[in-house]
Design an enzyme around this catalytic site. Structure first.
Site, short mmCIF file in Angstrom:
data_model
loop_
_atom_site.label_atom_id
_atom_site.label_comp_id
_atom_site.label_asym_id
_atom_site.label_seq_id
_atom_site.Cartn_x
_atom_site.Cartn_y
_atom_site.Cartn_z
N ARG A 109 0.89 -1.18 0.00
CA ARG A 109 0.00 0.00 0.00
C ARG A 109 0.92 1.21 0.00
O ARG A 109 1.71 1.42 0.93
CB ARG A 109 -0.90 0.00 1.23
CG ARG A 109 -1.61 1.34 1.40
CD ARG A 109 -2.72 1.31 2.41
NE ARG A 109 -3.89 0.64 1.88
CZ ARG A 109 -5.11 0.76 2.40
NH1 ARG A 109 -5.31 1.52 3.46
NH2 ARG A 109 -6.14 0.12 1.88
N HIS A 136 -7.33 0.72 -6.49
CA HIS A 136 -7.56 -0.11 -5.30
C HIS A 136 -8.24 -1.40 -5.77
O HIS A 136 -9.43 -1.62 -5.53
CB HIS A 136 -8.42 0.66 -4.30
CG HIS A 136 -8.39 0.10 -2.90
ND1 HIS A 136 -7.65 -1.01 -2.54
CD2 HIS A 136 -9.03 0.52 -1.77
CE1 HIS A 136 -7.83 -1.25 -1.25
NE2 HIS A 136 -8.65 -0.35 -0.77
N1 CP Z 1 -11.25 -0.04 2.35
C1 CP Z 1 -9.98 -0.10 2.77
O1 CP Z 1 -9.03 -0.39 2.01
O2 CP Z 1 -9.84 0.13 4.10
P1 CP Z 1 -8.48 0.33 4.91
O3 CP Z 1 -7.89 1.65 4.49
O4 CP Z 1 -8.90 0.30 6.35
O5 CP Z 1 -7.55 -0.79 4.56
N1 NVA Z 2 -9.86 6.73 -1.50
C1 NVA Z 2 -9.48 6.32 -0.17
C2 NVA Z 2 -9.73 4.87 0.04
C3 NVA Z 2 -9.40 4.35 1.41
C4 NVA Z 2 -9.63 2.89 1.53
C5 NVA Z 2 -8.03 6.66 0.05
O1 NVA Z 2 -7.21 6.47 -0.85
O2 NVA Z 2 -7.70 7.15 1.15
#
Ligand code: CP
Ligand code: NVA
Length: 319
Positions: A109, A136
């Site tokens: 991430r 994502h």
């Molecule tokens: N939806 C999602 O990716 O949540 P987190 O940021 O908690 O991992």
């Molecule tokens: N768009 C958001 C998604 C979090 C899961 C972000 O990137 O922070």
């Protein structure tokens, strides 16, 4: 159990997968979910290791990957940027080469999507994108798996995405288009999804019989929608623009009157974390229309399916 066959070594974006591959992941995830609910062991990755690099915060991604590896008989390691040498200047390429000597897959991430791509270029093991500024994919797979469970088929379903044209929107557009759904996106002009992603998604929708439309008016997007989706207005890394974003997006809140324009029985979705009272009203989020926690749960099941497919594919190709 028959493990889904996937041509791609990595999952960096949803379009690394074909329609057939996504559907086979869905049916495999459904089997794993049933086994887990029945308390039946399914240690398909016994003794295997996943390294998880986090340069941004997470609740769902971290815990679902870690729980998933445990349930599959393996183990996951949480590597925050503050704890590994990547945060002190070791290169992405060297990190990929070193981790590949220890583990069977790497999840990352991070901010720039190019960093995840670079990691994948230099890794001998599968790399999974656990969120970048651009995509994502695990979220979109979990979301369409949730829709598939609700409707048994994703083809022809209408999903309206309202709010910021961000990473989550991009992956939903691509995944929906590959699966033949109708994806209607409503954003203000300045927060529209990227041109490249729009073109790509439209190409997929031409191939698979759905549609992708981009508009400014949320009411137009949600008209007759089966699923109405939103995400935060301020994504991780955009904190400096928070005020401008809240102003530009204030008419894009999911509230009862917007949802009433959807199809009968329409469901409301959010990848979470949610800012209640900002992009979604509390009474919608907590209503019977909301399937946000089903989505969160399904991160676990679809990622377990994905881990099995990617890790076992790479092992089967080893000399
Ligand atoms: N939806 C999602 O990716 O949540 P987190 O940021 O908690 O991992
Ligand atoms: N768009 C958001 C998604 C979090 C899961 C972000 O990137 O922070």
């Amino acid at each position: 159990m028959k493990i889904p066959k996937i041509a791609s070594k990595h999952l960096l974006t949803v379009s690394d997968l074909s329609r057939e591959e996504i559907l086979s992941l869905f049916s495999f995830a459904a089997k794993l979910k049933a086994m887990q609910k029945a308390g039946k062991p399914h240690e398909l990755l016994k003794g295997k290791l996943l390294a998880m690099i986090f340069e941004k915060s997470s609740t769902r991604t971290r815990v679902s990957f870690e729980a998933g590896m445990f349930q599959l008989g393996g183990h996951a390691m949480f590597l925050s940027k503050d704890d590994i040498q990547l945060g002190r200047g070791e290169t992405v390429a060297d990190t990929a080469r070193v981790l590949s000597r220890y583990v069977n897959a790497i999840m990352i991430r991070t901010f720039e999507h190019a960093k995840a791509e670079e990691l994948a270029r230099h890794a001998d093991v599968p790399v999974i994108n656990g969120l970048t500024d651009t995509y994502h994919p695990c979220q979109a797979l979990a979301d369409f798996f949730t829709i598939y469970e609700q409707r048994t088929s994703v083809e022809g379903v209408k999903l309206a995405y309202v709010g910021d044209g961000n990473n989550v929107a991009h992956s939903l557009m691509l995944c929906g288009a590959i699966l033949g759904a109708h994806v209607a996106v409503a954003t203000p002009d300045i927060y529209t999804p990227s041109k490249g992603v729009i073109e790509r998604a439209k190409e997929f929708s031409r191939m698979h019989g759905g549609s992708v439309t981009i508009q400014r008016d949320p009411a137009e997007a949600v008209k007759d929608a089966d699923f109405i989706y939103t995400d935060v207005w301020v994504s991780m890394g955009q904190e400096d623009d928070a005020e401008d974003r809240r102003i530009a997006l204030r008419d894009y809140r999911i509230n009862r009157s917007l949802v009433s324009l959807g199809a009968a029985g329409c469901k409301v979705m959010h990848c979470l974390p949610a800012h209640r009272g900002e992009e979604i009203d509390e009474d919608v989020m907590d209503s019977e229309m909301s399937i946000v926690f089903e989505q969160a749960e399904n991160r676990l099941h679809i990622q377990k399916a994905l881990l099995c497919a990617l890790v076992l594919r790479t092992l089967s190709l080893r000399p």
